[in-house]
Design an enzyme around this catalytic site. Structure first.
Site, PDB file in Angstrom:
ATOM      1  N   ARG A 140      21.703  56.099 -88.049  1.00 26.39           N
ATOM      2  CA  ARG A 140      20.577  56.912 -88.539  1.00 26.39           C
ATOM      3  C   ARG A 140      19.601  56.147 -89.197  1.00 26.39           C
ATOM      4  O   ARG A 140      18.371  56.340 -89.228  1.00 26.39           O
ATOM      5  CB  ARG A 140      20.956  58.139 -89.404  1.00 26.39           C
ATOM      6  N   ASP A 173      14.452  75.080 -86.478  1.00 25.49           N
ATOM      7  CA  ASP A 173      16.038  75.545 -86.969  1.00 25.49           C
ATOM      8  C   ASP A 173      15.963  76.999 -87.252  1.00 25.49           C
ATOM      9  O   ASP A 173      16.650  77.810 -86.981  1.00 25.49           O
ATOM     10  CB  ASP A 173      16.498  74.639 -87.937  1.00 25.49           C
ATOM     11  N   ARG A 210      15.570  78.992 -84.004  1.00 33.42           N
ATOM     12  CA  ARG A 210      16.712  78.984 -83.485  1.00 33.42           C
ATOM     13  C   ARG A 210      17.823  80.144 -84.281  1.00 33.42           C
ATOM     14  O   ARG A 210      18.237  80.645 -83.423  1.00 33.42           O
ATOM     15  CB  ARG A 210      17.356  77.593 -83.429  1.00 33.42           C
ATOM     16  N   ARG A 212      16.741  82.547 -85.895  1.00 33.02           N
ATOM     17  CA  ARG A 212      16.327  83.991 -85.775  1.00 33.02           C
ATOM     18  C   ARG A 212      16.717  84.312 -84.373  1.00 33.02           C
ATOM     19  O   ARG A 212      17.139  85.625 -84.206  1.00 33.02           O
ATOM     20  CB  ARG A 212      14.872  84.004 -85.927  1.00 33.02           C
ATOM     21  N   HIS A 245      15.767  68.894 -91.997  1.00 36.31           N
ATOM     22  CA  HIS A 245      16.110  69.294 -90.620  1.00 36.31           C
ATOM     23  C   HIS A 245      17.094  68.236 -89.936  1.00 36.31           C
ATOM     24  O   HIS A 245      16.698  67.191 -89.659  1.00 36.31           O
ATOM     25  CB  HIS A 245      14.862  68.972 -89.783  1.00 36.31           C
TER      26      HIS A 245
HETATM   27  N1  NAD Z   1      11.059  67.570 -85.492  1.00 39.15           N
HETATM   28  C1  NAD Z   1      11.818  68.287 -84.493  1.00 39.15           C
HETATM   29  O1  NAD Z   1      12.128  69.287 -84.578  1.00 39.15           O
HETATM   30  C2  NAD Z   1      11.833  67.440 -83.176  1.00 39.15           C
HETATM   31  C3  NAD Z   1      12.417  68.295 -81.919  1.00 39.15           C
HETATM   32  C4  NAD Z   1      12.514  67.341 -80.912  1.00 39.15           C
HETATM   33  C5  NAD Z   1      12.215  65.864 -80.882  1.00 39.15           C
HETATM   34  N2  NAD Z   1      11.724  65.380 -82.209  1.00 39.15           N
HETATM   35  C6  NAD Z   1      11.436  64.204 -82.154  1.00 39.15           C
HETATM   36  O2  NAD Z   1      10.378  63.932 -81.463  1.00 39.15           O
HETATM   37  C7  NAD Z   1      10.145  62.034 -81.077  1.00 39.15           C
HETATM   38  C8  NAD Z   1       9.788  62.091 -79.933  1.00 39.15           C
HETATM   39  O3  NAD Z   1      10.660  62.808 -78.657  1.00 39.15           O
HETATM   40  P1  NAD Z   1      10.246  62.464 -77.220  1.00 39.15           P
HETATM   41  O4  NAD Z   1      11.420  63.404 -76.464  1.00 39.15           O
HETATM   42  O5  NAD Z   1       8.909  63.200 -77.070  1.00 39.15           O
HETATM   43  O6  NAD Z   1      10.385  61.070 -76.845  1.00 39.15           O
HETATM   44  P2  NAD Z   1       9.740  60.273 -75.720  1.00 39.15           P
HETATM   45  O7  NAD Z   1      10.379  58.965 -75.606  1.00 39.15           O
HETATM   46  O8  NAD Z   1       9.529  61.259 -74.638  1.00 39.15           O
HETATM   47  O9  NAD Z   1       8.238  60.177 -76.098  1.00 39.15           O
HETATM   48  C9  NAD Z   1       7.648  59.240 -77.514  1.00 39.15           C
HETATM   49  C10 NAD Z   1       6.450  58.510 -77.110  1.00 39.15           C
HETATM   50  O10 NAD Z   1       6.020  57.910 -77.904  1.00 39.15           O
HETATM   51  C11 NAD Z   1       5.440  56.541 -77.608  1.00 39.15           C
HETATM   52  N3  NAD Z   1       5.254  55.583 -78.521  1.00 39.15           N
HETATM   53  C12 NAD Z   1       6.334  54.786 -78.914  1.00 39.15           C
HETATM   54  N4  NAD Z   1       5.833  53.808 -80.018  1.00 39.15           N
HETATM   55  C13 NAD Z   1       4.747  54.177 -79.953  1.00 39.15           C
HETATM   56  C14 NAD Z   1       3.602  53.563 -80.856  1.00 39.15           C
HETATM   57  N5  NAD Z   1       3.775  52.548 -81.552  1.00 39.15           N
HETATM   58  N6  NAD Z   1       2.338  54.047 -80.508  1.00 39.15           N
HETATM   59  C15 NAD Z   1       2.072  55.055 -79.834  1.00 39.15           C
HETATM   60  N7  NAD Z   1       2.832  55.590 -79.106  1.00 39.15           N
HETATM   61  C16 NAD Z   1       4.087  55.042 -79.128  1.00 39.15           C
HETATM   62  C17 NAD Z   1       6.128  56.093 -76.299  1.00 39.15           C
HETATM   63  O11 NAD Z   1       5.171  55.617 -75.397  1.00 39.15           O
HETATM   64  C18 NAD Z   1       6.334  57.540 -75.651  1.00 39.15           C
HETATM   65  O12 NAD Z   1       5.597  58.203 -74.778  1.00 39.15           O
HETATM   66  C19 NAD Z   1      11.517  61.890 -81.355  1.00 39.15           C
HETATM   67  O13 NAD Z   1      11.743  61.273 -82.664  1.00 39.15           O
HETATM   68  C20 NAD Z   1      12.372  63.141 -81.287  1.00 39.15           C
HETATM   69  O14 NAD Z   1      13.692  62.843 -82.077  1.00 39.15           O
HETATM   70  C21 NAD Z   1      11.361  65.998 -83.111  1.00 39.15           C
END
Ligand code: NAD
Length: 320
Positions: free
Chosen positions: A94, A154, A157, A159, A181
């Site tokens: 992590r 969360d 989810r 609810r 989270h």
């Molecule tokens: N907060 C939440 O509840 C929640 C829920 C789902 C996913 N997420 C998080 O969201 C993030 C994205 O997930 P995803 O599935 O869309 O990933 P993904 O890999 O599909 O998309 C990430 C994008 O970021 C771009 N990227 C990487 N470095 C970059 C930079 N320096 N500048 C600009 N763009 C850049 C990549 O090219 C890619 O298109 C992850 O960290 C994931 O864990 C958070």
């Protein structure tokens, strides 16, 4: 922002056009909340492809300009939503993930602020509480204008699962997940409420099951939902996109909605200088106020544990 016809346009910038960013962009078009949606990604072709695809839905949905842009296009955006970065790789700790995504923020945030010092930042990239703190530090913006999606997902989810069990529309259920989270998040059972009754009273009055084992199962399914989805389809993006829409709506329409976003905690329950989720009033200015809940002792203990987990991770990072 005003154009040559003096119409007010609402611009939302999205950094990261991956699963979450592109799904949010599409949901934003469907919502009709924004008239300008710009997708910015290190992979320009990906952003271009997503913008083209979404644009073809415009004649069938809402008028909006959707394009793949550069950081200059963040100028005037009401909200810049950050979804760039990646999820944990196999074998990666992590802390490794946090350091990798913090480095990405160090590239991204100064460019956003250069062109848009007056907007709000909304963070979705994980670990969202830590990265929202990092975004706040790196940006130099007032804390109320830097918001994380936190436990709004969360909470949704939770609810949903309660609604499935009790056969009631999820929108009629008020129940919060607070804290991190992630693994240390806390269900606030003592205040979970259906039809104006605490859950225990609702169950007693209507002859529903409400024992500790059942509640523990519902919470476990809530907390571990992302693992379950990722093991099946590799990522989660629909419900987080809807969570981001709900926050964007509260901001764009100045709704003062109570949402469990990740906000900067300064004196709630003696917890200091950390981003985590408590119900907060969200409006055009960002986080207007973080609300204190009347928590039971075990819930407060869980919240403090969540803050400790986040403080420990934060102490291993630098933001310069
Ligand atoms: N907060 C939440 O509840 C929640 C829920 C789902 C996913 N997420 C998080 O969201 C993030 C994205 O997930 P995803 O599935 O869309 O990933 P993904 O890999 O599909 O998309 C990430 C994008 O970021 C771009 N990227 C990487 N470095 C970059 C930079 N320096 N500048 C600009 N763009 C850049 C990549 O090219 C890619 O298109 C992850 O960290 C994931 O864990 C958070």
């Amino acid at each position: 922002m005003e154009n040559e016809h003096n119409f007010r346009s609402v611009r939302v910038a999205i950094i990261g056009a991956g699963n979450v960013g592109a799904t949010f962009a599409y949901a934003l078009l469907l919502s009709g909340l924004a008239s300008e949606i710009v997708l910015i990604d290190a992979n320009l072709e990906k952003a271009e492809g997503e913008a083209m695809d979404i644009n073809h839905a415009v004649p069938l949905t809402h008028p909006a300009r959707v394009w793949a842009g550069t950081y200059e296009d963040c100028a005037g955006a009401v909200i810049t939503v950050i979804t760039a970065g990646s999820a944990q790789k196999p074998g990666e700790t992590r802390l490794d993930l946090t350091q990798r995504n913090t480095s990405i923020l160090k590239q991204i945030i100064p460019q956003i602020i250069k062109y848009n010092p007056d907007g709000l930042l909304l963070m979705a990239t994980n670990p969202v509480d830590i990265l929202t703190y990092a975004a706040w530090k790196i940006s130099g913006l007032p804390a109320k204008r830097v918001i994380g999606s936190g436990t709004i997902l969360d909470t949704a989810r939770f609810r949903y699962l309660l609604s499935q069990h009790y056969g009631v529309d999820a929108r009629s259920i008020h129940a919060y997940i607070i804290g991190e989270h992630g693994d240390s998040e806390v269900p606030v059972w003592s205040l979970a409420n259906i039809a104006g009754m605490r859950l225990s009273d609702f169950c007693a009055a209507n002859l529903y099951k409400c024992n500790d084992e059942l509640l523990a199962t519902i919470f476990k399914q809530t907390r571990d939902a992302a693992y379950e989805i990722i093991s099946r389809k590799g990522a989660t993006y629909y419900a987080i996109a809807s969570s981001l829409i709900r926050i964007a709506e509260a901001i764009i329409r100045n709704q003062s909605t109570v949402l469990t976003v990740s906000s900067h905690i300064q004196s709630n329950y003696g917890i200091n200088d950390v981003y985590l989720s408590l119900p907060a009033v969200v409006n055009a200015g960002g986080v207007e106020k973080v609300l204190n809940l009347n928590l039971e002792a075990n819930e407060l203990k869980g919240l403090r544990n969540s803050a400790d987990v986040l403080h420990r991770l934060l102490s291993q990072l630098t933001f310069d």
